[in-house]
Design an enzyme around this catalytic site. Structure first.
Site, short mmCIF file in Angstrom:
data_model
loop_
_atom_site.label_atom_id
_atom_site.label_comp_id
_atom_site.label_asym_id
_atom_site.label_seq_id
_atom_site.Cartn_x
_atom_site.Cartn_y
_atom_site.Cartn_z
NE ARG A 51 -2.45 -2.27 3.00
CZ ARG A 51 -2.47 -2.30 4.33
NH1 ARG A 51 -2.96 -1.28 5.00
NH2 ARG A 51 -2.02 -3.34 4.97
CD GLU A 88 -2.05 -4.46 14.34
OE1 GLU A 88 -1.96 -3.96 13.22
OE2 GLU A 88 -3.01 -4.29 15.11
C1 PRP Z 1 0.86 -2.80 6.59
C2 PRP Z 1 0.98 -1.32 6.32
C3 PRP Z 1 2.38 -1.01 6.76
C4 PRP Z 1 2.59 -1.97 7.90
C5 PRP Z 1 2.40 -1.27 9.21
O1 PRP Z 1 1.40 -3.50 5.53
O2 PRP Z 1 0.75 -1.01 4.96
O3 PRP Z 1 3.33 -1.28 5.73
O4 PRP Z 1 1.61 -3.01 7.78
O5 PRP Z 1 2.55 -2.15 10.29
P1 PRP Z 1 3.66 -2.00 11.41
O6 PRP Z 1 3.79 -0.53 11.73
O7 PRP Z 1 3.09 -2.80 12.54
O8 PRP Z 1 4.93 -2.57 10.87
P2 PRP Z 1 1.21 -5.07 5.32
O9 PRP Z 1 2.45 -5.77 5.79
O10 PRP Z 1 -0.09 -5.51 5.89
O11 PRP Z 1 1.25 -5.22 3.73
P3 PRP Z 1 0.39 -4.71 2.47
O12 PRP Z 1 0.64 -3.23 2.33
O13 PRP Z 1 1.00 -5.50 1.37
O14 PRP Z 1 -1.06 -5.02 2.72
N1 HPA Z 2 -4.76 -1.09 8.87
C1 HPA Z 2 -3.98 -1.06 7.81
N2 HPA Z 2 -2.75 -1.49 7.81
C2 HPA Z 2 -2.28 -2.00 8.93
C3 HPA Z 2 -3.04 -2.07 10.06
C4 HPA Z 2 -4.35 -1.59 10.05
O1 HPA Z 2 -5.09 -1.61 11.03
N3 HPA Z 2 -2.27 -2.62 11.03
C5 HPA Z 2 -1.08 -2.88 10.46
N4 HPA Z 2 -1.08 -2.49 9.20
#
Ligand code: PRP
Ligand code: HPA
Length: 163
Positions: A51, A88
């Protein structure tokens, strides 16, 4: 923004930013605000998969900067630098191609959500090992209760919205 309980696993209250990006006016405002908050001249904007890519590329364009993808393991052809961290939900490894980050380049890190801060802290570590000067980090949303800022001491952290 939607709030989705128990996604992607039980116990996680997931903030879904996709409706914001799907609205052309809000999307443009978000990109403009992230670019306006940039701390001085920026050579490269680094965005975290997946994202973060959606925001890093238009912010880089707005700043006249290049863009560097911070990708999950195994997606970039080598050589790569990598860092593993706790998320998380679960663990992850992120990678960067060091040859795309010239020594001393001023890098702005952009992601959609700052949650526990693990992704952001690993990204800063990775970019600095590649020779970057990480001058700031900007996020669309900060999940304040998860205290991600605690993993980014002394860093310029900018967020548009804290939940
Ligand atoms: C989510 C979000 C951040 C990260 C934040 O990505 O887009 O990159 O988690 O979490 P943190 O602060 O606990 O590290 P995700 O790994 O879910 O991947 P995506 O963007 O591919 O859905
Ligand atoms: N939303 C989107 N991205 C995230 C979240 C959430 O709550 N937690 C960790 N990555």
């Amino acid at each position: 923004m939607r709030t989705v309980p128990d996604f992607p696993e039980p116990g996680v209250l997931f903030r879904d930013i996709m409706p914001l990006l799907a609205d052309p006016v809000v999307f443009a405002e978000v990109v403009a605000a992230l670019a306006a908050d940039a701390p001085g001249p920026i050579d490269l904007v680094a965005g975290m998969e997946a994202r973060g890519f959606l925001l890093a590329a238009p912010v880089a364009m707005a700043l006249g900067a290049g863009v560097v993808p911070v990708r999950k393991a195994g997606k970039l052809p080598g050589p790569v630098a990598s860092a593993t961290y706790a998320l998380e939900y679960g663990t992850a490894t992120v990678e960067v191609q060091p040859f795309t980050v010239p020594d001393g380049s001023r890098v702005l890190v952009i992601d959609d959500v700052l949650a526990t801060g693990g992704t952001a802290a690993a990204t800063v570590d990775l970019l600095e090992r590649c020779g970057a000067e990480v001058v700031g980090l900007s996020f669309l949303v900060e999940l304040g209760a998860l205290r991600g800022r605690d993993l980014l001491p002394g860093r310029a952290v900018d967020v548009l919205l804290t939940l």
